[in-house]
Write an enzyme that holds these catalytic residues in place. Sequence first.
Site, PDB file in Angstrom:
ATOM      1  N   ASN A  57      26.852  49.619  32.835  1.00 49.57           N
ATOM      2  CA  ASN A  57      28.002  50.122  32.089  1.00 49.57           C
ATOM      3  C   ASN A  57      27.603  50.354  30.644  1.00 49.57           C
ATOM      4  O   ASN A  57      26.776  49.628  30.091  1.00 49.57           O
ATOM      5  CB  ASN A  57      29.153  49.114  32.133  1.00 49.57           C
ATOM      6  CG  ASN A  57      29.855  49.085  33.467  1.00 49.57           C
ATOM      7  OD1 ASN A  57      29.740  49.989  34.270  1.00 49.57           O
ATOM      8  ND2 ASN A  57      30.596  48.017  33.709  1.00 49.57           N
ATOM      9  N   ARG A  87      28.974  50.741  39.970  1.00 48.82           N
ATOM     10  CA  ARG A  87      27.604  50.231  39.875  1.00 48.82           C
ATOM     11  C   ARG A  87      27.109  49.715  41.221  1.00 48.82           C
ATOM     12  O   ARG A  87      25.963  49.956  41.601  1.00 48.82           O
ATOM     13  CB  ARG A  87      27.503  49.127  38.816  1.00 48.82           C
ATOM     14  CG  ARG A  87      27.687  49.644  37.396  1.00 48.82           C
ATOM     15  CD  ARG A  87      27.679  48.510  36.401  1.00 48.82           C
ATOM     16  NE  ARG A  87      28.771  47.581  36.710  1.00 48.82           N
ATOM     17  CZ  ARG A  87      28.835  46.329  36.302  1.00 48.82           C
ATOM     18  NH1 ARG A  87      27.865  45.812  35.569  1.00 48.82           N
ATOM     19  NH2 ARG A  87      29.852  45.567  36.600  1.00 48.82           N
TER      20      ARG A  87
END
Length: 96
Positions: free
Chosen positions: A38, A20
């Site tokens: 996520n 990320r």
Amino acid sequence: MTKICTAAWIHGQVQGVGFRYATLHQAKQLGLSGYVRNQDDGSVEVVACGESERVEHLLAWLRQGGPAHARVDKVLTEPRNGSLGYFHGFDIVVVN
């Protein structure tokens, strides 16, 4: 220049490897808006909006595997052009 939004779901070893944060960095360098987060199934979702060439550049980076410690098995995408203008900046979304 044509502006687009694209959603992508990245599957493989993509959680717990800085995916990320690396995606956030890439997207900001490209001047894109949207988010990365996520998913419960172990994948990562990305929504990226901006000039089509820049969005495609991010998608190519995702398909190539993203950060060094990640392993990307597949990337699924779909257009999200209804989201144009909705996002301001690019963020990591934390799901509780």
